[in-house]
Design a protein around this motif. Sequence first.
Motif, mmCIF file in Angstrom:
data_model
loop_
_atom_site.group_PDB
_atom_site.id
_atom_site.type_symbol
_atom_site.label_atom_id
_atom_site.label_comp_id
_atom_site.label_asym_id
_atom_site.label_seq_id
_atom_site.Cartn_x
_atom_site.Cartn_y
_atom_site.Cartn_z
ATOM 1 N N VAL A 1 -3.519 9.651 9.602
ATOM 2 C CA VAL A 1 -3.350 9.038 9.503
ATOM 3 C C VAL A 1 -1.496 9.005 10.279
ATOM 4 O O VAL A 1 -0.865 10.508 9.332
ATOM 5 C CB VAL A 1 -3.214 8.885 8.372
ATOM 6 C CG1 VAL A 1 -2.071 7.181 7.973
ATOM 7 C CG2 VAL A 1 -4.414 7.559 7.909
ATOM 8 N N ARG B 1 2.081 7.254 10.814
ATOM 9 C CA ARG B 1 3.096 5.907 10.824
ATOM 10 C C ARG B 1 3.854 5.126 12.043
ATOM 11 O O ARG B 1 4.878 6.020 12.657
ATOM 12 C CB ARG B 1 3.563 6.032 9.086
ATOM 13 C CG ARG B 1 2.298 5.481 8.458
ATOM 14 C CD ARG B 1 3.486 6.226 6.883
ATOM 15 N NE ARG B 1 1.952 6.731 5.689
ATOM 16 C CZ ARG B 1 1.434 7.219 5.977
ATOM 17 N NH1 ARG B 1 1.685 8.687 6.335
ATOM 18 N NH2 ARG B 1 0.323 7.701 5.007
ATOM 19 N N ALA C 1 0.680 2.039 9.638
ATOM 20 C CA ALA C 1 -0.072 2.992 9.419
ATOM 21 C C ALA C 1 -1.273 2.893 9.859
ATOM 22 O O ALA C 1 -2.160 2.396 10.045
ATOM 23 C CB ALA C 1 -0.785 3.814 7.633
ATOM 24 N N GLN D 1 -5.155 4.685 11.367
ATOM 25 C CA GLN D 1 -5.904 5.889 11.361
ATOM 26 C C GLN D 1 -7.098 6.111 12.131
ATOM 27 O O GLN D 1 -7.767 5.365 12.927
ATOM 28 C CB GLN D 1 -6.409 5.503 10.214
ATOM 29 C CG GLN D 1 -8.066 6.807 9.895
ATOM 30 C CD GLN D 1 -8.763 6.723 7.923
ATOM 31 O OE1 GLN D 1 -9.312 4.890 8.757
ATOM 32 N NE2 GLN D 1 -8.310 6.857 7.259
ATOM 33 N N GLU E 1 0.178 0.657 4.293
ATOM 34 C CA GLU E 1 -0.452 1.321 3.381
ATOM 35 C C GLU E 1 0.704 0.436 2.182
ATOM 36 O O GLU E 1 1.902 0.507 1.985
ATOM 37 C CB GLU E 1 1.213 2.664 3.322
ATOM 38 C CG GLU E 1 0.665 3.669 2.411
ATOM 39 C CD GLU E 1 1.456 5.042 2.387
ATOM 40 O OE1 GLU E 1 1.589 5.715 1.606
ATOM 41 O OE2 GLU E 1 1.614 5.175 3.579
ATOM 42 N N LEU F 1 -4.469 2.989 1.381
ATOM 43 C CA LEU F 1 -4.093 2.418 2.991
ATOM 44 C C LEU F 1 -4.693 1.020 3.283
ATOM 45 O O LEU F 1 -6.508 1.027 2.872
ATOM 46 C CB LEU F 1 -4.996 3.269 4.021
ATOM 47 C CG LEU F 1 -3.477 4.400 4.257
ATOM 48 C CD1 LEU F 1 -4.125 5.847 5.379
ATOM 49 C CD2 LEU F 1 -2.355 4.175 4.430
#
Length: 158
Positions: A53, A55, A71, A73, A90, A96
Amino acid sequence: MDQENVSATLTVAVPAARVFAVLADPTAHSAIDGTGWVREAVDRAPLTEVGQVFRMDMYHSNHPNGDYQVANQVQVCDPPRALGWLTGQEKDDGRLEFGGWLWRYDLAPLGPSETAVTLTYDWSAVPQAIREYIHFPPFGPEHLSNSLRHLAGLVSGG
């Protein structure tokens, strides 16, 4: 529009490993983006594995807060061939939540020092509840090509 993804391809005169290294560096993403929406990497570590992850600080005039954070992934990490991530947020409890759209770069070496880079934005997994307040894609048709030109400038040192 029946299609739920858009893509663009650009050939750059650098090896795929160099392109991948720039894409895997979250601190380069604001320069690659070019819309002014992507501001700064909060998580600055290189992208190295599926599930990671990272951000990013963002800004969009249509967002309720203007400034916000996403966020992302990692969903695909196959150096130096492919890198892709889902974008979400988030929640207050640390959970998440992803909106269903995916950014993906596919790199095809065309020789030792040339790479075809394809950027795809796919919103096929976006639920109807989100589609009611966000139009997809949320940018004009030139965005992906512009983004690839910005990437080309970064990877070639220009």
